[in-house]
Design a protein around this motif. Structure first.
Motif, PDB file in Angstrom:
ATOM      1  N   PRO A  58      49.613  48.046  33.598  1.00  0.00           N
ATOM      2  CA  PRO A  58      49.863  46.814  33.558  1.00  0.00           C
ATOM      3  C   PRO A  58      48.559  46.019  33.038  1.00  0.00           C
ATOM      4  O   PRO A  58      47.432  46.264  33.726  1.00  0.00           O
ATOM      5  N   GLN A  59      48.806  45.366  32.070  1.00  0.00           N
ATOM      6  CA  GLN A  59      47.498  44.710  31.472  1.00  0.00           C
ATOM      7  C   GLN A  59      46.733  43.671  32.406  1.00  0.00           C
ATOM      8  O   GLN A  59      47.506  42.906  33.176  1.00  0.00           O
ATOM      9  N   SER A  60      45.622  43.492  32.311  1.00  0.00           N
ATOM     10  CA  SER A  60      44.815  42.621  33.384  1.00  0.00           C
ATOM     11  C   SER A  60      44.392  41.710  32.472  1.00  0.00           C
ATOM     12  O   SER A  60      43.415  41.486  32.121  1.00  0.00           O
ATOM     13  N   ASP A  61      45.347  40.722  31.916  1.00  0.00           N
ATOM     14  CA  ASP A  61      45.029  39.954  31.157  1.00  0.00           C
ATOM     15  C   ASP A  61      45.237  38.593  31.649  1.00  0.00           C
ATOM     16  O   ASP A  61      46.184  38.364  32.183  1.00  0.00           O
ATOM     17  N   VAL A 240      46.080  38.763  43.890  1.00  0.00           N
ATOM     18  CA  VAL A 240      46.766  39.813  43.556  1.00  0.00           C
ATOM     19  C   VAL A 240      46.281  40.387  42.258  1.00  0.00           C
ATOM     20  O   VAL A 240      45.767  41.341  42.237  1.00  0.00           O
ATOM     21  N   HIS A 241      46.008  39.301  41.321  1.00  0.00           N
ATOM     22  CA  HIS A 241      45.736  39.646  40.105  1.00  0.00           C
ATOM     23  C   HIS A 241      44.073  40.083  40.065  1.00  0.00           C
ATOM     24  O   HIS A 241      43.642  41.146  39.417  1.00  0.00           O
ATOM     25  N   ASP A 242      43.497  39.255  41.031  1.00  0.00           N
ATOM     26  CA  ASP A 242      41.838  39.638  41.020  1.00  0.00           C
ATOM     27  C   ASP A 242      41.696  40.896  41.422  1.00  0.00           C
ATOM     28  O   ASP A 242      40.978  41.564  40.997  1.00  0.00           O
ATOM     29  N   SER A 243      42.410  41.165  42.561  1.00  0.00           N
ATOM     30  CA  SER A 243      42.361  42.421  43.332  1.00  0.00           C
ATOM     31  C   SER A 243      42.462  43.647  42.224  1.00  0.00           C
ATOM     32  O   SER A 243      41.720  44.857  42.244  1.00  0.00           O
ATOM     33  N   ARG A 244      43.620  43.350  41.659  1.00  0.00           N
ATOM     34  CA  ARG A 244      44.001  44.381  40.726  1.00  0.00           C
ATOM     35  C   ARG A 244      43.092  44.642  39.729  1.00  0.00           C
ATOM     36  O   ARG A 244      42.488  45.797  39.394  1.00  0.00           O
ATOM     37  N   LYS A 245      42.392  43.548  39.264  1.00  0.00           N
ATOM     38  CA  LYS A 245      41.581  43.690  38.103  1.00  0.00           C
ATOM     39  C   LYS A 245      40.164  44.319  38.652  1.00  0.00           C
ATOM     40  O   LYS A 245      39.664  45.311  38.069  1.00  0.00           O
ATOM     41  N   ILE A 247      40.159  46.587  41.177  1.00  0.00           N
ATOM     42  CA  ILE A 247      40.546  47.982  41.275  1.00  0.00           C
ATOM     43  C   ILE A 247      40.571  48.641  39.990  1.00  0.00           C
ATOM     44  O   ILE A 247      39.673  49.848  39.678  1.00  0.00           O
ATOM     45  N   GLU A 248      40.669  47.987  38.834  1.00  0.00           N
ATOM     46  CA  GLU A 248      41.020  48.686  37.603  1.00  0.00           C
ATOM     47  C   GLU A 248      39.525  48.879  37.050  1.00  0.00           C
ATOM     48  O   GLU A 248      39.365  49.543  36.102  1.00  0.00           O
ATOM     49  N   THR A 249      38.799  47.790  37.410  1.00  0.00           N
ATOM     50  CA  THR A 249      37.428  47.855  36.879  1.00  0.00           C
ATOM     51  C   THR A 249      36.712  49.295  37.395  1.00  0.00           C
ATOM     52  O   THR A 249      35.999  50.113  36.605  1.00  0.00           O
TER      53      THR A 249
END
Length: 510
Positions: A58-61, A240-245, A247-249
């Motif tokens: 999922p996009q991290s936009d 949630v979004h930040d954490s996800r981002k 991790i995706e980094t």
DNA sequence: GAGTTTGAAACT
DNA sequence: CAGTTTCAAACTC
């Protein structure tokens, strides 16, 4: 299947490639004439498993809320709602409404773009499709039944949901397509039901790390989770979004589908009678040491796929496929396919003259090794069951000589070294092959993939490491990353952002 | 249900 | 990148 809410979840796009048309043309059953309920006999590409985009994270936009899915109320249709003919019929409806899928993709959820793919991969793909054409009818029937069972179990546990998500079978698409299509038509919120509602059990991760199954699966935790101090909720969307981002980094494919299915291999029966996908495998591979990949500690086993060469497990005894078996099985399958496709062999037969015997020997040894065969690459014994010592001797002693047609290695040689322009009907289609690099990488020994040189290594497990080369295909253009004479142009279908980035990076590398 | 084992994820 | 720690699921009793 997780319920995509209306806030941005996009199912993996269904891409109808020109190749599907090519395959369609081969089909004696014309789409327009087939009844929907006879889908199992149709040869639309959609009947084949569509490879879930490996990098379909999922996009991290930041402009877009997280793509986490809301599980509200969850009501799966009853089993009656999923009877084969109906599902297939609905599926057809979805297929004929491609714009929906494509528009969804264009809305930002999942976009695709084209990068390069080589013609040897194209051949692989063609062979795959061809053999699957023969076996697909049986396979699809099995899978339909299998997934029908899945749906009708009402998703008793989260693990069921995860498993369902991970599977990439034709029927999964059937089901997904059906529900997404219906939802779209009715403009309904996607809902499903989980009876036994104990999802994650996190205590210290705040459900914001991959330890949390809900988070890892891209869904919010629910009240029925047994987690403590949970922050994986819509109320904490930003967190949630930040954490996800974050991790995706660290790992761009952290949220990608864990199971990669490089081709629509038929189901196979594991040693314990379990069905599994021969070619499907874990995106990252496992590292099991003590479980022998025979328990659910093993991610591969848990996902019901065999271990692959990407795994770093020890004493692998995965009943869905041991690490060393997969490669051999795939090579063996290729060889069988070669026999079934004499025309292709003829097309390729003029182009044998590249791999030297020195290069070949390790391949044969490796092939034999993975199958515990005692092989002499000097022609004393057989490398693989279908390769005679005579064949090998001929090849080894005179790599320029053309082995008699039907010699399995002949095809391999040819596929590897074809410098011939593809027949028009093949080359035209080859632009759209997607996600098959994995098949190639798996099936070919590392040295042939250029992996023997670490600097050239491109692991399929990473979206940042896709092989990309100049857009010369199908003209004669050979890169230097592989063996001399190996064409390197290839086209992959990848999510736009990463593909672009990677492509850019690749250009910079060159 | 408590305790142990396991391997992935996260951290250093 | 390797070694260590943390974590939660899987497993055992």
């Amino acid at each position: 299947m997780k319920s995509p809410k209306s806030n941005g979840y996009v199912s993996p796009p269904e891409i109808r490639s020109p190749f599907s048309k090519f395959i369609n043309d081969l089909s004696p059953i014309k789409t327009s004439r087939a009844r929907p309920s006879l889908c199992t006999q149709r040869l639309t590409e959609s009947c084949f498993p569509i490879i879930p985009p490996v990098f379909n994270s999922p996009q991290s936009d930041t402009n877009q809320p997280t793509n986490f899915l809301q599980r509200d109320g969850i009501n799966w249709s009853s089993s009656n709602d999923c009877d084969h003919s109906e599902v297939v019929g609905q599926y057809q409806g979805v297929l004929e409404d491609e714009t929906i899928v494509q528009n969804q993709a264009n809305d930002g959820g999942v976009q695709t773009s084209l990068v390069e793919i080589s013609n040897d991969e194209s051949l692989d793909r063609m062979l795959e499709f061809s053999s699957e054409f023969l076996e697909h009818q049986t396979m699809l029937t099995q899978v339909l039944q299998s997934n029908n069972d899945h749906v009708t179990q009402n998703m008793e546990t989260q693990q069921d949901v995860s498993c369902f998500n991970q599977l990439s079978t034709p029927c999964q698409q059937v089901v997904e397509s059906k529900y997404s299509s219906e939802r779209k038509r009715k403009n309904e919120t996607y809902t499903y039901k989980i009876d036994s509602c104990k999802l994650c059990n996190c205590k210290r991760s705040n459900c914001l790390k991959l330890y949390c199954e809900c988070f890892a699966a891209g869904i919010y935790c629910e009240d029925c989770c047994a987690c403590e101090n949970c922050l994986n909720k819509p109320d904490y969307d930003e967190l949630v979004h930040d954490s996800r981002k974050k991790i995706e980094t660290r790992n761009p494919i952290a949220f990608a589908p864990p199971i990669v299915k490089p081709s629509s291999d038929s189901l196979t029966i594991g040693g314990d009678g379990n069905t599994s996908n021969l070619s499907a495998r874990h995106k990252r591979g496992c590292k099991c040491k003590r479980s022998k990949c025979l328990k659910k500690y093993c991610e591969c086993y848990r996902a019901k796929v065999g271990c692959s060469d990407g795994c770093h497990c020890e004493n692998c005894d995965n009943s869905f496929g041991k690490k060393s078996e997969q490669r051999f099985k795939r090579v063996e399958k290729w060889m069988n396919q070669y026999h079934e496709m004499p025309n292709t062999a003829e097309v390729m037969s003029d182009s044998i003259n590249v791999v030297t015997s020195n290069q070949l020997s390790p391949i044969l040894e490796e092939l034999a090794d993975v199958n515990h065969l005692n092989v002499s690459t000097h022609g004393q014994s057989r490398a693989v069951p279908s390769l005679t010592s005579h064949d090998m001797r001929g090849i080894q002693n005179n790599p320029q000589a053309e082995p008699k047609q039907g010699t399995n290695l002949h095809w391999w040689y040819s596929a590897l070294n074809s410098k011939q322009p593809w027949p028009s009907n093949v080359s035209d289609e080859s632009h759209s092959f997607d996600n098959i690099y994995e098949l190639m990488e798996d099936g070919f020994p590392d040295m042939l993939m250029g992996n023997s040189n670490p600097s050239n290594t491109v692991k399929s497990s990473s979206p940042n490491q896709k092989r990309i080369s100049p857009p010369k295909f199908p003209s004669i253009e050979f890169g230097s990353n592989f063996l001399p004479g190996l064409p390197t142009a290839r086209k992959l279908v990848l999510p736009t952002n990463q593909a672009e980035n990677d492509h850019q990076g690749s250009k910079n590398d060159q």
